[in-house]
Motif scaffolding. Sequence first.
Motif, PDB file in Angstrom:
ATOM      1  N   CYS A 133       0.848  -1.201   0.000  1.00  0.00           N
ATOM      2  CA  CYS A 133       0.000   0.000   0.000  1.00  0.00           C
ATOM      3  C   CYS A 133       0.877   1.242   0.000  1.00  0.00           C
ATOM      4  CB  CYS A 133      -0.907   0.042   1.234  1.00  0.00           C
ATOM      5  SG  CYS A 133      -2.262  -1.132   1.156  1.00  0.00           S
ATOM      6  N   SER A 134       1.939   1.222   0.813  1.00  0.00           N
ATOM      7  CA  SER A 134       2.785   2.419   0.885  1.00  0.00           C
ATOM      8  C   SER A 134       3.448   2.685  -0.467  1.00  0.00           C
ATOM      9  CB  SER A 134       3.805   2.307   2.011  1.00  0.00           C
ATOM     10  OG  SER A 134       4.670   1.242   1.766  1.00  0.00           O
ATOM     11  N   GLU A 135       3.789   1.627  -1.190  1.00  0.00           N
ATOM     12  CA  GLU A 135       4.381   1.831  -2.535  1.00  0.00           C
ATOM     13  C   GLU A 135       3.369   2.489  -3.480  1.00  0.00           C
ATOM     14  OE1 GLU A 135       7.289  -2.062  -2.105  1.00  0.00           O
ATOM     15  OE2 GLU A 135       5.568  -2.182  -3.462  1.00  0.00           O
ATOM     16  N   GLN A 136       2.121   2.032  -3.376  1.00  0.00           N
ATOM     17  CA  GLN A 136       1.086   2.621  -4.245  1.00  0.00           C
ATOM     18  C   GLN A 136       0.810   4.078  -3.860  1.00  0.00           C
ATOM     19  OE1 GLN A 136      -0.268   1.392  -6.981  1.00  0.00           O
ATOM     20  NE2 GLN A 136       0.821  -0.543  -6.786  1.00  0.00           N
ATOM     21  N   ILE A 137       0.869   4.369  -2.576  1.00  0.00           N
ATOM     22  CA  ILE A 137       0.636   5.750  -2.129  1.00  0.00           C
ATOM     23  C   ILE A 137       1.772   6.650  -2.640  1.00  0.00           C
ATOM     24  CG2 ILE A 137       0.479   7.250  -0.080  1.00  0.00           C
ATOM     25  CD1 ILE A 137      -0.785   4.700   1.348  1.00  0.00           C
ATOM     26  N   GLU A 138       2.979   6.120  -2.570  1.00  0.00           N
ATOM     27  CA  GLU A 138       4.130   6.879  -3.079  1.00  0.00           C
ATOM     28  C   GLU A 138       3.969   7.153  -4.568  1.00  0.00           C
ATOM     29  OE1 GLU A 138       7.680   4.772  -1.541  1.00  0.00           O
ATOM     30  OE2 GLU A 138       8.742   6.479  -2.434  1.00  0.00           O
ATOM     31  N   LEU A 139       3.533   6.127  -5.290  1.00  0.00           N
ATOM     32  CA  LEU A 139       3.329   6.277  -6.735  1.00  0.00           C
ATOM     33  C   LEU A 139       2.261   7.334  -7.004  1.00  0.00           C
ATOM     34  CD1 LEU A 139       4.088   5.015  -9.499  1.00  0.00           C
ATOM     35  CD2 LEU A 139       2.154   3.474  -9.223  1.00  0.00           C
ATOM     36  N   PHE A 140       1.185   7.262  -6.247  1.00  0.00           N
ATOM     37  CA  PHE A 140       0.108   8.248  -6.414  1.00  0.00           C
ATOM     38  C   PHE A 140       0.655   9.657  -6.181  1.00  0.00           C
ATOM     39  CE2 PHE A 140      -3.186  10.907  -4.413  1.00  0.00           C
ATOM     40  CZ  PHE A 140      -4.148  10.905  -5.409  1.00  0.00           C
ATOM     41  N   CYS A 141       1.436   9.810  -5.133  1.00  0.00           N
ATOM     42  CA  CYS A 141       1.981  11.143  -4.814  1.00  0.00           C
ATOM     43  C   CYS A 141       2.920  11.622  -5.921  1.00  0.00           C
ATOM     44  CB  CYS A 141       2.732  11.109  -3.480  1.00  0.00           C
ATOM     45  SG  CYS A 141       1.617  10.915  -2.081  1.00  0.00           S
ATOM     46  N   SER A 142       3.688  10.680  -6.489  1.00  0.00           N
ATOM     47  CA  SER A 142       4.643  11.092  -7.526  1.00  0.00           C
ATOM     48  C   SER A 142       3.921  11.567  -8.784  1.00  0.00           C
ATOM     49  CB  SER A 142       5.586   9.932  -7.866  1.00  0.00           C
ATOM     50  OG  SER A 142       4.876   8.946  -8.603  1.00  0.00           O
ATOM     51  N   GLN A 143       2.649  11.154  -8.928  1.00  0.00           N
ATOM     52  CA  GLN A 143       1.910  11.553 -10.137  1.00  0.00           C
ATOM     53  C   GLN A 143       1.157  12.868  -9.950  1.00  0.00           C
ATOM     54  OE1 GLN A 143      -0.343   7.983 -10.651  1.00  0.00           O
ATOM     55  NE2 GLN A 143       1.252   6.958 -11.799  1.00  0.00           N
ATOM     56  N   LEU A 144       1.162  13.392  -8.734  1.00  0.00           N
ATOM     57  CA  LEU A 144       0.462  14.665  -8.511  1.00  0.00           C
ATOM     58  C   LEU A 144       1.308  15.809  -9.064  1.00  0.00           C
ATOM     59  CD1 LEU A 144      -0.785  14.166  -4.840  1.00  0.00           C
ATOM     60  CD2 LEU A 144      -2.186  14.161  -6.903  1.00  0.00           C
ATOM     61  N   ALA A 145       0.644  16.903  -9.373  1.00  0.00           N
ATOM     62  CA  ALA A 145       1.369  18.072  -9.872  1.00  0.00           C
ATOM     63  C   ALA A 145       2.360  18.527  -8.804  1.00  0.00           C
ATOM     64  CB  ALA A 145       0.369  19.172 -10.179  1.00  0.00           C
ATOM     65  N   PRO A 146       3.508  19.085  -9.218  1.00  0.00           N
ATOM     66  CA  PRO A 146       4.544  19.466  -8.241  1.00  0.00           C
ATOM     67  C   PRO A 146       4.036  20.411  -7.154  1.00  0.00           C
ATOM     68  CG  PRO A 146       5.347  19.688 -10.496  1.00  0.00           C
ATOM     69  CD  PRO A 146       3.906  19.336 -10.604  1.00  0.00           C
ATOM     70  N   HIS A 147       3.087  21.288  -7.506  1.00  0.00           N
ATOM     71  CA  HIS A 147       2.624  22.248  -6.502  1.00  0.00           C
ATOM     72  C   HIS A 147       1.665  21.607  -5.481  1.00  0.00           C
ATOM     73  CE1 HIS A 147      -0.602  22.454  -9.538  1.00  0.00           C
ATOM     74  NE2 HIS A 147      -1.373  22.547  -8.474  1.00  0.00           N
ATOM     75  N   HIS A 148       1.214  20.390  -5.745  1.00  0.00           N
ATOM     76  CA  HIS A 148       0.277  19.742  -4.839  1.00  0.00           C
ATOM     77  C   HIS A 148       1.020  19.294  -3.578  1.00  0.00           C
ATOM     78  CE1 HIS A 148      -2.993  17.328  -3.380  1.00  0.00           C
ATOM     79  NE2 HIS A 148      -3.714  17.552  -4.456  1.00  0.00           N
ATOM     80  N   LYS A 149       0.589  19.807  -2.423  1.00  0.00           N
ATOM     81  CA  LYS A 149       1.265  19.400  -1.189  1.00  0.00           C
ATOM     82  C   LYS A 149       0.950  17.929  -0.905  1.00  0.00           C
ATOM     83  CE  LYS A 149       1.524  23.730   1.297  1.00  0.00           C
ATOM     84  NZ  LYS A 149       0.913  24.419   2.438  1.00  0.00           N
ATOM     85  N   LYS A 150       1.837  17.292  -0.189  1.00  0.00           N
ATOM     86  CA  LYS A 150       1.686  15.831   0.003  1.00  0.00           C
ATOM     87  C   LYS A 150       1.775  15.450   1.473  1.00  0.00           C
ATOM     88  CE  LYS A 150       3.488  15.327  -4.630  1.00  0.00           C
ATOM     89  NZ  LYS A 150       3.933  16.663  -4.986  1.00  0.00           N
ATOM     90  N   ARG A 151       1.077  16.210   2.305  1.00  0.00           N
ATOM     91  CA  ARG A 151       1.036  15.841   3.731  1.00  0.00           C
ATOM     92  C   ARG A 151      -0.020  14.734   3.895  1.00  0.00           C
ATOM     93  NH1 ARG A 151      -0.473  21.517   6.006  1.00  0.00           N
ATOM     94  NH2 ARG A 151      -1.823  21.240   4.203  1.00  0.00           N
ATOM     95  N   LEU A 152       0.404  13.620   4.463  1.00  0.00           N
ATOM     96  CA  LEU A 152      -0.510  12.470   4.569  1.00  0.00           C
ATOM     97  C   LEU A 152      -1.162  12.424   5.942  1.00  0.00           C
ATOM     98  CD1 LEU A 152       1.737   9.613   3.081  1.00  0.00           C
ATOM     99  CD2 LEU A 152       0.240  11.188   1.854  1.00  0.00           C
ATOM    100  N   ILE A 153      -2.456  12.158   5.940  1.00  0.00           N
ATOM    101  CA  ILE A 153      -3.164  11.887   7.199  1.00  0.00           C
ATOM    102  C   ILE A 153      -3.600  10.426   7.135  1.00  0.00           C
ATOM    103  CG2 ILE A 153      -5.216  12.406   8.587  1.00  0.00           C
ATOM    104  CD1 ILE A 153      -3.663  14.885   8.542  1.00  0.00           C
TER     105      ILE A 153
END
Length: 494
Positions: free
Chosen positions: A35-55
Motif C-alpha cells: 500500500c505504501s508503494e502505491q501511495i508513493e506512486l500516487f503522490c509522484s503523479q500529482l502536480a509538483p505544486h500539490h502538497k503531500k502531507r498524509l493523514i
Amino acid sequence: MKIISSETMRDLDARTIANKRVASLELMERAGKQCSEQIELFCSQLAPHHKKRLIILCGPGNNGGDGFVIARYLTSKFEVKTYCTHKQDKLSPDAKTNSSKVSELCEFEASSQLLNKITEGDIIIDCLFGTGLNRALTGEYETLVNSINASQLPVISVDSPSGLLSDGQVPSAAIKATITLSIGLPKTSYFQNDGPAHVGSLINLDIGFSKDYITQAPSEGQAFFAQDAKKTLQSFTYNSHKYTRGQCLIIAGSELYNGAPIIAADSAAVSGAGMVILAHESLRTPQNPGIICLTKPPDIIKSHFFEKSQSVLIGPGIEINDKNKKLFTHLIKSDKALVIDASAIDLIADNKTLFPRNAPTIITPHAGELQRLAKGLNINHSDLSKAAQHIAQNLSIQVLLKGPQSKIYNEQGAFSYNTSGNWALSTAGSGDALAGIIASLWAKKDINYYEQAQLGCFIHGKSVDFYTGAKRSFTVDLFPSLISKVLHSLSPLA
Ligand SMILES: NC(=O)C1=CN([C@@H]2O[C@H](COP(=O)(O)OP(=O)(O)OC[C@H]3O[C@@H](n4cnc5c(N)ncnc54)[C@H](OP(=O)(O)O)[C@@H]3O)[C@@H](O)[C@H]2O)[C@@H](O)CC1
Ligand SMILES: [K+]
C-alpha cells in the motif's frame, strides 16, 4: 481475476495463517508495504505544486493495523500524521503490535477529535474499516466520513472505502475513495449496489496467498486488473514484421463526424497492430503519418487492404446510408474479426439472421445504443446488463457495455468488470479510441479474443488514470501518448 466475498476473504486469511503458510503479521506487513508503494506512486503523479502531507486514519481492527505499517514505511518520505480512533489496548492484536512500532508518531484519539485534524493534511489514507465492517457507520464515524467526503481531499482507501458493507450497500455514510487498494483479491462490494460510486480506481495487491487456496475459493465473478493485463499482453518475436503484428482496417467517419476516424486510427496505431488502414470520408488526417488513409475509398471489400486485414472496425462517425448498409452486410458475412461501434450497432438488427458469424465479433455500445439494439432485436429487459447478456448469447458475440464500470460479456454470457478509468472518459471521442484499441489488439492471429477485448478496455481506462492534468480538461487527442505510457508500464521492455 476472481472476485470473492468478504467472507471468503476472511476465510482465506484465516486458513493461510492457521496452516502456517504465512504468519498474520507477515501478511499485514506485505499489505502495508505494498500500500505504501502505491501511495508513493500516487503522490509522484500529482502536480509538483500539490502538497503531500498524509493523514493516516486507523480504526481498531487489522485495517487500522495496515495503516500503522503504512505510517512506518512512509514517515521518512512524507510529512505523515497518524491518528487512531481507539486506545492501543482496544486494538486487534496485530494492529496493536504494529501501532507500538509507531506509537511516538501516532495520536490515539476518539473519532470526534479527528474532525479538525483532517484538514491539516492533503491526502487521506483511510484505514478505518476493511472487511471487518459488520454494520452501518453511525455517530462519530458517520460524521467523520461525511467530513472527509466534504473536504474533497484525495482519499486512498485500504481494502475498502470505510462504510461500504460487504454487499456494496451504504446505509449511512461511506468514504468516496479516489483509489481503493484491494488486498489479496477484489471483493464483491466494489461492484454491487453503491460500491462503484465509492471505490474510485481499483488496484489489486497480491500479498502472496497460496494459489491453491485462491483456486478453491468460491468465485463471485470476474474483474480485469493490471495483473491480468500484464499476462494478456502479447509479446513480439525478434523477427516480427508488420504483417505478423497484424493489419487492422478501420472504416469510419463522415463529412459531419470527421474526427472520430482520426481518434480511432491514431489509438489503433499505438496499440500493437503492425499496420493500420483507415478508410474514411474525412478531410482530416491522422496525427500518425504511418497510417494508410483511403479517402473516398472505392469498393473496399474487393481491395487487398481488406483481404490482408485480420480485424476490421466499423462505426466511429459513419453515416447510415445505403452504401454503408451494404458494406456492413458484406462485413458480417466475411471471416474477419469485427469490432462494431457507434451507429454501425444500429445495423445489427436488420442483419440478425446472419448471426452467429464465422469469426469473432464484438460490439461496444453505451447504454443508449444497447437499448436501441435490444429494442430492434425484440429483447425486453428493464435491466441493461441482462439485455447485454441476452444479446451476447443470442447472437454469439461479445458485448462491451460501456459505463462507469464497463462490463464485457463473452459469447456464452459470462462477463468481466473492467477496473480502470474514471469520469474523464465521459467525453466525446472516447469510445472511438476504445474501438480503435480493441481493433488493433484483435489484428493478431491465434489470440484469445475475449481476453484481448478486456485488455483493450483496461488500457483505455488506464490511459485516463495515467493522465496527470485536471481530469475535467482531458481531451481525446491525448490518447495515443497515454496509451503508450500504459503499455510501457505494463510491459517495460516491449
Ligand atoms: N484479508 C487478509 O488476508 C488481510 C487483511 N488485512 C487487513 O485486515 C482487514 C480486516 O481486518 P479485521 O477483520 O480486523 O476488520 P476491520 O475491517 O479492521 O474492522 C474490524 C473492527 O471494526 C469494528 N467495527 C465493525 N463495524 C463497525 C462499525 N460499523 N462501527 C464501528 N466499529 C465497527 C469491529 O468491532 P466490533 O464489531 O467487534 O464491535 C472491529 O473492531 C482487511 O480489510 C485488511 O485491511 C491485512 O492486514 C492482511 C491480510
Ligand atoms: K478502509
